[in-house]
Write a protein that holds these residues in place. Structure first.
Motif, PDB file in Angstrom:
ATOM      1  N   UNK A 240      34.465  23.273   7.763  1.00  0.00           N
ATOM      2  CA  UNK A 240      35.425  24.282   7.303  1.00  0.00           C
ATOM      3  C   UNK A 240      35.552  24.163   5.789  1.00  0.00           C
ATOM      4  N   UNK A 241      36.359  25.022   5.202  1.00  0.00           N
ATOM      5  CA  UNK A 241      36.621  24.897   3.767  1.00  0.00           C
ATOM      6  C   UNK A 241      38.089  24.600   3.556  1.00  0.00           C
TER       7      UNK A 241
ATOM      8  N   UNK B 211      49.711  19.805   1.335  1.00  0.00           N
ATOM      9  CA  UNK B 211      49.470  20.770   0.271  1.00  0.00           C
ATOM     10  C   UNK B 211      48.020  21.226   0.231  1.00  0.00           C
ATOM     11  N   UNK B 212      47.324  21.052   1.342  1.00  0.00           N
ATOM     12  CA  UNK B 212      45.935  21.502   1.440  1.00  0.00           C
ATOM     13  C   UNK B 212      45.873  22.497   2.599  1.00  0.00           C
ATOM     14  N   UNK B 213      45.153  23.602   2.366  1.00  0.00           N
ATOM     15  CA  UNK B 213      45.053  24.606   3.431  1.00  0.00           C
ATOM     16  C   UNK B 213      43.613  24.722   3.905  1.00  0.00           C
ATOM     17  N   UNK B 214      43.437  24.895   5.188  1.00  0.00           N
ATOM     18  CA  UNK B 214      42.105  25.157   5.720  1.00  0.00           C
ATOM     19  C   UNK B 214      41.896  26.665   5.699  1.00  0.00           C
ATOM     20  N   UNK B 215      40.739  27.114   5.167  1.00  0.00           N
ATOM     21  CA  UNK B 215      40.577  28.552   4.959  1.00  0.00           C
ATOM     22  C   UNK B 215      39.106  28.942   5.045  1.00  0.00           C
ATOM     23  N   UNK B 216      38.874  30.263   4.820  1.00  0.00           N
ATOM     24  CA  UNK B 216      37.510  30.759   4.730  1.00  0.00           C
ATOM     25  C   UNK B 216      36.874  30.209   3.458  1.00  0.00           C
ATOM     26  N   UNK B 217      35.576  30.126   3.437  1.00  0.00           N
ATOM     27  CA  UNK B 217      34.895  29.677   2.231  1.00  0.00           C
ATOM     28  C   UNK B 217      34.939  30.781   1.187  1.00  0.00           C
ATOM     29  N   UNK B 218      35.689  30.572   0.117  1.00  0.00           N
ATOM     30  CA  UNK B 218      35.720  31.536  -0.985  1.00  0.00           C
ATOM     31  C   UNK B 218      35.554  30.769  -2.270  1.00  0.00           C
ATOM     32  N   UNK B 219      35.931  31.428  -3.366  1.00  0.00           N
ATOM     33  CA  UNK B 219      35.822  30.785  -4.664  1.00  0.00           C
ATOM     34  C   UNK B 219      36.798  29.613  -4.760  1.00  0.00           C
TER      35      UNK B 219
ATOM     36  N   UNK C  94      36.611  23.868  -1.144  1.00  0.00           N
ATOM     37  CA  UNK C  94      35.725  22.715  -0.972  1.00  0.00           C
ATOM     38  C   UNK C  94      35.277  22.645   0.482  1.00  0.00           C
ATOM     39  N   UNK C  95      33.964  22.657   0.717  1.00  0.00           N
ATOM     40  CA  UNK C  95      33.496  22.562   2.100  1.00  0.00           C
ATOM     41  C   UNK C  95      33.614  21.125   2.628  1.00  0.00           C
ATOM     42  N   UNK C  96      34.156  20.997   3.831  1.00  0.00           N
ATOM     43  CA  UNK C  96      34.297  19.659   4.423  1.00  0.00           C
ATOM     44  C   UNK C  96      33.885  19.696   5.889  1.00  0.00           C
TER      45      UNK C  96
END
Ligand code: ATP
Ligand code: MG
Lengths: 368, 289
Positions: A345-346, A291-299, A302-304
């Protein structure tokens, strides 16, 4: 219908007067024809509970009812139950056919009729070709079928299975599991299976009672157990790879609620805010790796930093750490995403898929 | 190479005496120690011995009755302590109690029985009997009931080792089997007949063969207790052979009788092995398709 009301089982130790409470107040209702599982870690009291239903152990306290009648004092043989043991417990000196006919012969069913019935049930379980063997001459899977046949031959009202498949290899387990379920539907016998294999429990049963330390933590459908865990124990116990648990607290910021932990800030969606009383408490967020998606950094992401990428076959398992934190977060990602260890990534939390547990109140789920 | 010492040991202590006995049985060796080869004469003499009938009968009664009681008693004690009273301290204590007779040398044990059945008014049984008024004057128990007393002593002395053997076999039955049987509606009778006894088949075979051979070929205890008397009332074949060889110094004839005992023991063993279907034990248990 089977009912357990406040059932307690204590094992006494005569030597030092020490008492172990193996089952600590269990309430359970099982409907006619239902298939339920008792699931839990080793030593949580599953077998003990089953033995009390079978009548092989007497409850220390509480009542066990079959169809509204208290059966605490009833002998196992009068309870009309069939049982399969983890060790199969076939009678080693009797041939397969005699093993299967045994319960009927003990009930003084005439010989011809008993063997006729034994043969029929053997046919159903596809073991007709083994009838003249001794148990020692059978493979584990075959023994399991014989044990099943012996349990079913007297057409019991209740079928009790104590880890019936834990000695079989993974593939055979899957086949037998489906067969057992099919057979159970067909004859409509109320069935209780004890297992510590969560996948098995969730796949086979109508409802699952998850036990821990002699208590039922949640008794619900497989769907609800997975998607609406009542507390942190259930959330943690069910699901592979396991749910990510991050400890922190919920605070208010500009009229919105934010879950804050080391390296993690997540603004809760407005439709999933917690009651005021939980604000400032020690709270854990529970996130399933799926239930967690890797994505672009937006609002609200969380950066990891990615620590490790593991291939699971159909997908990949990412182990990452928040840039400002020290706990591992597991994420399941599609194989198409090319990810490397060391990359930053975020991640985005799916809005309606996270859980919050109040650690100051026994880890109760405060969002469901 | 390494077997050599053992082979030599076996040769000196087992094979040579056996050969010597066989050889002796064909001679007229006696106290003069001047053996002459006399062929089958000793063996012919056995069958002409006017006591043979009685002694053979004694041997059978003694061996079979003792065996019967030993088996029955061992089974009852083993099943009751290891099944009905499983895990209870009392049960273990009770088994240890039975061990006592086999801990004492048979001499002590024989003296104990002699005291119990002493023919004077000081004998234990007589004292009690007279005290209770059951008997008016001392009874010569041993003279009157020589064989039953010998059997009693033998049985009490040999039960414990068998109980230990049977108990450990019963103990190896998994608890689940009893549980399954109870769920399947089996009563205690079915559990004993269909689960416990079949498990005890091989231990029982072992006990039957070893004790039977032991009873047929041993004489020491009977010698101490009654010395075969009164007359030949409690004389068994083995004891008779001992008496002929060492009391009357007819070594040759004694050897022939012991050979006779050996043949009987061997024959018994073979018959019993057949009876217990020994083949089934050595057969592989798994059938491959
Ligand atoms: N006969 C007994 N005497 C004393 N304590 C016992 C006895 N049987 C079980 N217990 C204890 O009761 C607790 C529950 O045991 P139980 O066998 O019901 O566990 P379980 O859930 O079936 O575990 P597993 O998955 O390992 O089979 C354990 O702590 C165990 O040590
Ligand atoms: Mg168990």
């Amino acid at each position: 219908m089977i009912q357990l009301k406040g059932v307690v089982k204590e094992y006494g130790n005569a030597k030092n007067k020490e008492v172990t409470r193996a089952v600590d107040g269990i309430d359970l209702e099982i409907n006619q024809g239902e298939f339920i599982a008792l699931l839990g870690p080793s030593g949580c009291g599953k077998t003990t509970t089953l033995m009390m239903i079978a009548g092989l152990l007497k409850a220390t306290k509480g009542e066990i009812l079959f169809d509204g009648k208290v059966v605490n004092q009833m002998e196992p043989k009068d309870r009309n139950i069939g049982m399969v043991f983890q060790s199969y417990a076939l009678y080693p000196h009797l041939k397969v056919i005699d093993n299967i006919a045994f319960p009927l012969r003990e009930k003084k069913v005439p010989k011809a009729e008993a063997y006729e019935k034994a043969k029929n049930i053997a046919k159903k379980l596809q073991i007709e070709n083994l009838l003249n063997r001794k148990p020692a001459q059978l493979s584990g899977g075959q023994q399991q079928r014989v044990a099943m046949a012996r349990a079913l031959v007297k057409e019991p009202q209740i079928l009790l299975l104590d880890e019936p498949m834990s000695n079989l290899d993974a593939r055979l387990k899957l086949d037998l599991r489906d067969e057992i379920r099919k057979l159970q539907r067909e004859i409509g016998v109320t069935t209780i299976i004890v297992t510590h294999d969560q996948e098995e429990a969730l796949a086979i049963s109508d409802r699952v009672a998850v036990l821990d330390a002699g208590k039922i933590q949640q008794y619900d459908t497989p769907y609800n157990l997975y998607h609406k865990p009542k507390n942190l124990f259930i959330a943690n116990f069910l699901g592979t790879p396991p749910m990510n648990i991050v400890e922190g607290h919920v605070e208010e910021q500009d009229g919105r609620q934010v879950f804050a932990a080391e390296g993690v800030r997540y603004m809760l969606p407005q439709n999933r805010e917690v009651a005021k009383e939980h604000i400032g408490c020690r709270v854990a967020i529970g996130l399933r790796p799926n239930d967690i998606r890797i994505c672009e950094s937006t609002e609200n992401t969380i950066p990891v930093r990615i620590e490790l990428v593991e291939q699971l076959g159909a997908e990949q398992l990412i182990k990452a750490k928040p840039l400002a934190g020290d706990h591992i977060i597991r994420i399941v990602a599609e194989n198409e995403m090319k990810l490397k260890a060391g990359e930053t990534v975020s991640i985005r939390i799916l809005e309606n898929k996270f859980h919050l547990f109040n650690l100051e109140r026994n880890g109760i789920n405060i969002l469901s | 190479m390494f077997i050599l010492p053992f082979a030599l040991l076996t040769l000196t202590f087992f094979i040579l005496p056996a050969i010597a006995t066989v050889w002796m049985s064909f001679t007229d060796l006696d106290v003069k120690m001047k053996p002459n080869f006399i062929g089958l004469e000793n063996y012919i003499r056995i069958f002409q011995d006017y006591s043979l009938g009685e002694i053979l009968q004694n041997t059978i009664v003694y061996a079979v009755a003792s065996l019967g009681f030993v088996l029955l008693l061992s089974l009852i004690i083993a099943i009751s302590t290891q099944y009905f009273m499983k895990g209870k301290t009392v049960a273990t204590g009770y088994r240890v109690l039975w061990l006592i007779p086999s801990l004492f040398p048979s001499v002590v044990f024989a003296i104990f029985w002699k005291y119990i059945f002493d023919p004077t008014e000081n004998g234990f049984l007589n004292k009690i009997g007279m005290h209770l008024g059951a008997v008016d004057e001392p009874v010569s128990w041993i003279t009157r009931y020589a064989m039953p007393i010998v059997i009693l002593g033998t049985v009490v002395g040999s039960v414990s080792s068998n109980v230990i053997l049977l108990s450990s076999s019963i103990n190896s039955i998994p608890e689940d089997l009893y549980k399954a049987a109870r769920v399947d509606g089996a009563g205690e009778k079915s559990i004993i007949l269909k689960i416990i006894l079949p498990t005890l088949r091989w231990p029982l075979m072992y006990i039957t063969i070893t004790t039977l051979i032991g009873f047929v070929s041993s004489y020491f205890f009977i010698m101490l207790l009654t010395d075969g008397g009164p007359m030949h009332d409690s004389t068994t074949l083995a004891l008779y052979s001992y008496q002929q060889a060492f009391q009357l110094k007819y070594y040759g004839y004694g050897a022939a009788i012991s050979m006779f005992v050996v043949v009987i023991a061997l024959a018994l063993t073979l018959v019993l092995l057949r009876l217990f279907d020994f083949d089934a034990l050595v057969q592989p248990s798994r059938i491959e398709e």
